[in-house]
Write an enzyme that holds these catalytic residues in place. Structure first.
Site, short mmCIF file in Angstrom:
data_model
loop_
_atom_site.label_atom_id
_atom_site.label_comp_id
_atom_site.label_asym_id
_atom_site.label_seq_id
_atom_site.Cartn_x
_atom_site.Cartn_y
_atom_site.Cartn_z
N ASP A 144 42.12 -10.05 -94.37
CA ASP A 144 40.74 -9.97 -93.92
C ASP A 144 40.46 -8.68 -93.15
O ASP A 144 41.21 -8.31 -92.25
CB ASP A 144 40.44 -11.18 -93.03
CG ASP A 144 39.05 -11.17 -92.46
OD1 ASP A 144 38.09 -11.34 -93.23
OD2 ASP A 144 38.91 -10.96 -91.23
N GLU A 181 40.52 -6.92 -98.00
CA GLU A 181 39.10 -6.74 -97.72
C GLU A 181 39.01 -5.50 -96.85
O GLU A 181 39.60 -5.46 -95.76
CB GLU A 181 38.49 -7.93 -96.99
CG GLU A 181 37.00 -7.71 -96.72
CD GLU A 181 36.41 -8.67 -95.70
OE1 GLU A 181 35.19 -8.89 -95.74
OE2 GLU A 181 37.16 -9.19 -94.85
N ASP A 200 32.88 -5.58 -102.51
CA ASP A 200 31.56 -5.96 -102.00
C ASP A 200 30.45 -5.20 -102.71
O ASP A 200 29.33 -5.71 -102.84
CB ASP A 200 31.47 -5.71 -100.50
CG ASP A 200 32.21 -6.77 -99.69
OD1 ASP A 200 32.11 -7.96 -100.03
OD2 ASP A 200 32.89 -6.40 -98.72
N HIS A 248 32.27 -16.87 -99.24
CA HIS A 248 31.95 -17.51 -97.95
C HIS A 248 31.06 -16.62 -97.09
O HIS A 248 30.13 -17.10 -96.45
CB HIS A 248 33.23 -17.87 -97.21
CG HIS A 248 33.95 -16.68 -96.63
ND1 HIS A 248 34.86 -15.94 -97.35
CD2 HIS A 248 33.87 -16.10 -95.41
CE1 HIS A 248 35.32 -14.96 -96.59
NE2 HIS A 248 34.74 -15.03 -95.41
N ASP A 249 31.36 -15.32 -97.06
CA ASP A 249 30.58 -14.40 -96.24
C ASP A 249 29.14 -14.30 -96.74
O ASP A 249 28.19 -14.39 -95.97
CB ASP A 249 31.20 -13.00 -96.27
CG ASP A 249 32.18 -12.78 -95.13
OD1 ASP A 249 32.01 -13.41 -94.07
OD2 ASP A 249 33.11 -11.98 -95.30
N ASN A 253 26.85 -16.19 -94.18
CA ASN A 253 26.24 -15.29 -93.21
C ASN A 253 24.74 -15.15 -93.39
O ASN A 253 24.10 -14.37 -92.70
CB ASN A 253 26.93 -13.92 -93.24
CG ASN A 253 28.27 -13.96 -92.53
OD1 ASN A 253 28.47 -14.76 -91.62
ND2 ASN A 253 29.19 -13.10 -92.93
#
Length: 570
Positions: A252, A285, A305, A376-377, A381
């Site tokens: 992460d 990441e 991303d 998940h992000d 978020n």
């Protein structure tokens, strides 16, 4: 054997070690047994042996007012403030000792959260359906111990201990064992860039664990350049790979570690420790888009991303916050992503105040990038945790799904995607008192800059992270079109395993171009010299798709509105 923690040396004897350079004396306390004064070495380590075996509960007494759990505890009893438990790492009897993993090119990953799925046993129950669908790996969000019973996992404070709320170390091993029996890999998300706010005692006795002059969003940077800290994290990674037989790790936010040398040394040791006979995969990441880390002997891939962000703009029209970096000419940006991997390869990023981000990546194979439409992000978020099933046109989402699953980058799904789930995935914690208030208000303040939440009344509707209902709402229930959605995923994954995976090793881009405001065409030469072509239109205006033979897969009228077509020319 780890340099840290409790290590059984016989059935009824355990050795304990703690690095605490800030203390002159430490006492090992055994629940129901005699306390033992630990011996100090010159390098800040304390050690002791005690006549106890697996199951014994212990902690470290630092002074009359402070007793702390083992930071390398393998299991906890009573939460992150409770007793640590001695674990025999060799006690579990594996039913799949012959498992050696699967090549990276075969990876189709589904990210899951053990907590909302009913713990390790609940995840295990879902595995047969995933294997049948065509998923080849699950990726567990962090499972290390955290404050309370509900958390995403990124607030962990005891990286070696599986969270009690999910199950025991043996339960986690049974999950991995079950996955391997079904031909599924298991990846684990690990957090080596910070600790959570509840239950982290390291600062009380090992100030050298952090750099007070190097700041991150979570406080002082972790001092991975200090040998005891380096060993703490590398030994943790080795534990997951060697003792739990995890098939890969996702590291992460390594940009917050800020130490490429540590990353490279860790990768080298991990690969040497598991040897050449296992397929073990290491994924980053890294907001910095550091292509240098993606090379043989280092890391297999990075979460991309850029792929998600530009497709989110095209699918939803949203351009606020970090999506502003992808708002202009999104089709051209998507074409660059498909052809070269990263979109930002050193250009100035508006979301980073114009600072350059990234480095050239066009020399990397497509499999060096993990692509996703959500994770998940990207769901959690959001203030209300909405999925793309509620944000995007269904025809456009189907077309983008085909690009994800038939493109040569490694696809990652989020739990519920293949069932068209419309359930939110919200940000949830289980903090109390002042910390709960700070998290709740901080969460709402974070969204004050968004037009939709400029009004205090609108912000008050943002779910309280600490409410049990916020956690309960985050379970991925099947959506109203679950059967249709699952059939689409099954068809696409069958095509991927038959036509893409066998040709993926050695694949190279042949370029990509925008053919409309929301349309692209991309081509790759596969490892056997076949040509993969994908044409995608996420707009409403008609565009001209390539005039090729019968496509391998197609949805929508070619080029006329939301549509996709995929060809494999052998």
């Amino acid at each position: 054997m780890s340099a840290w923690g409790a290590t059984p040396v016989a059935a009824d004897r355990t050795r304990f070690r703690l690095w605490t350079p800030d203390r002159d004396a430490v006492t090992l306390e055994i629940d129901g047994g005699d306390a033992v004064a630990m011996m100090r070495a010159d390098d800040g380590w304390f050690a002791a042996e005690a006549p106890v075996g697996a199951g014994a509960r212990y902690r470290f007494r630092l002074d009359a007012d402070l007793a702390v759990p083992d930071p390398a505890s393998r299991a906890q009893a009573g939460g992150v403030h409770g007793w640590s438990v001695v674990v025999d790492p060799q006690a579990y009897r594996w039913t799949t000792p012959e498992w050696r993993g699967r090549p990276w090119e075969e990876a189709v990953i589904e990210e899951v959260h053990a907590g909302v799925l009913g713990g390790f046993a609940g995840v295990a129950e879902r595995l047969p359906a995933l294997a049948e669908l065509g998923v080849t790996a699950i990726e567990l969000m962090p499972v290390n111990a955290f404050g309370g019973t509900r958390n995403w996992g990124y607030d962990g404070v005891l990286p070696y201990a599986p969270a009690e709320a999910y199950g025991s170390p043996e339960d986690l091993k049974a999950l991995v064992d079950r996955a391997h029996g079904l031909g599924l890999m298991v990846f684990l998300d690990v957090v080596y860039n910070h600790f959570g706010p509840d239950g982290n005692y390291l600062g009380a006795y090992a100030g050298g664990f952090f750099h007070t002059d190097v700041h991150t969003p979570w406080g002082g940077a972790v001092a991975v350049d200090a040998e005891p800290v380096h060993r703490f994290f590398v030994d943790n990674a080795r534990m997951w790979l060697e003792e739990y037989r995890i098939d890969g790790l996702r590291f992460d936010a390594v940009h917050a570690i800020g130490n490429p040398g540590f990353l490279d040394a860790m990768a080298a040791e991990l690969r040497e420790s598991v040897g050449p006979n296992r397929h073990v995969h290491l994924v980053l990441e890294n907001e910095s888009n550091d292509a240098d880390r993606l090379s043989p002997g280092r890391y297999d891939a990075q979460w991309n991303d850029d792929f998600h962000n530009v497709l989110h703009v095209l699918l939803t029209g949203e351009t606020s916050a970090y999506y502003a970096d992808f708002a202009e000419q999104p089709a051209e940006r998507l074409a660059r992503c498909l052809a070269e991997g990263f979109i930002y390869q050193g250009q100035g990023s508006p979301n980073h105040d114009g600072k350059p981000r990234g480095m050239p990546s066009d020399h990397l194979p497509p499999s060096a990038f993990v692509s996703f439409l959500q994770n998940h992000d990207q769901i959690g978020n959001r203030a209300m945790g909405e999925r793309l099933t509620l944000l995007a046109d269904p025809d456009k989402l189907r077309a983008a799904t085909a690009l994800l699953l038939l493109g040569p980058q490694i696809p990652l799904l989020f739990m519920g995607d293949s069932e068209g789930s419309e359930a939110p995935f919200l940000f949830f914690t289980d903090f109390h008192d002042e910390l709960a208030d700070a998290v709740r208000e901080g969460r709402r303040k974070e969204f004050a800059k968004f037009a939709a939440f400029a009004d205090p009344e609108a912000r008050a509707r943002i779910p309280d992270p600490n409410a049990r209902s916020t956690f309960d709402q985050s379970r991925p229930e099947p959506g109203p079109a679950a059967a249709e959605c699952r059939a689409l995923y099954a068809e696409l994954l069958a095509l991927r395993h038959a036509h893409i995976v066998p040709r993926l090793k050695g694949a190279q881009s042949l370029g990509a171009e925008a053919i409309g405001d929301a349309a692209v065409v991309a081509r790759w030469r596969m490892g056997d010299d076949a040509t993969l072509t994908i044409a995608l239109n996420l707009g409403d205006a008609a565009v001209a798709f390539p005039n090729l033979a019968e496509p391998l897969f197609a949805r929508g009228e070619p080029g006329a509105g939301p549509s996709v077509a995929v060809w494999m020319e052998v």
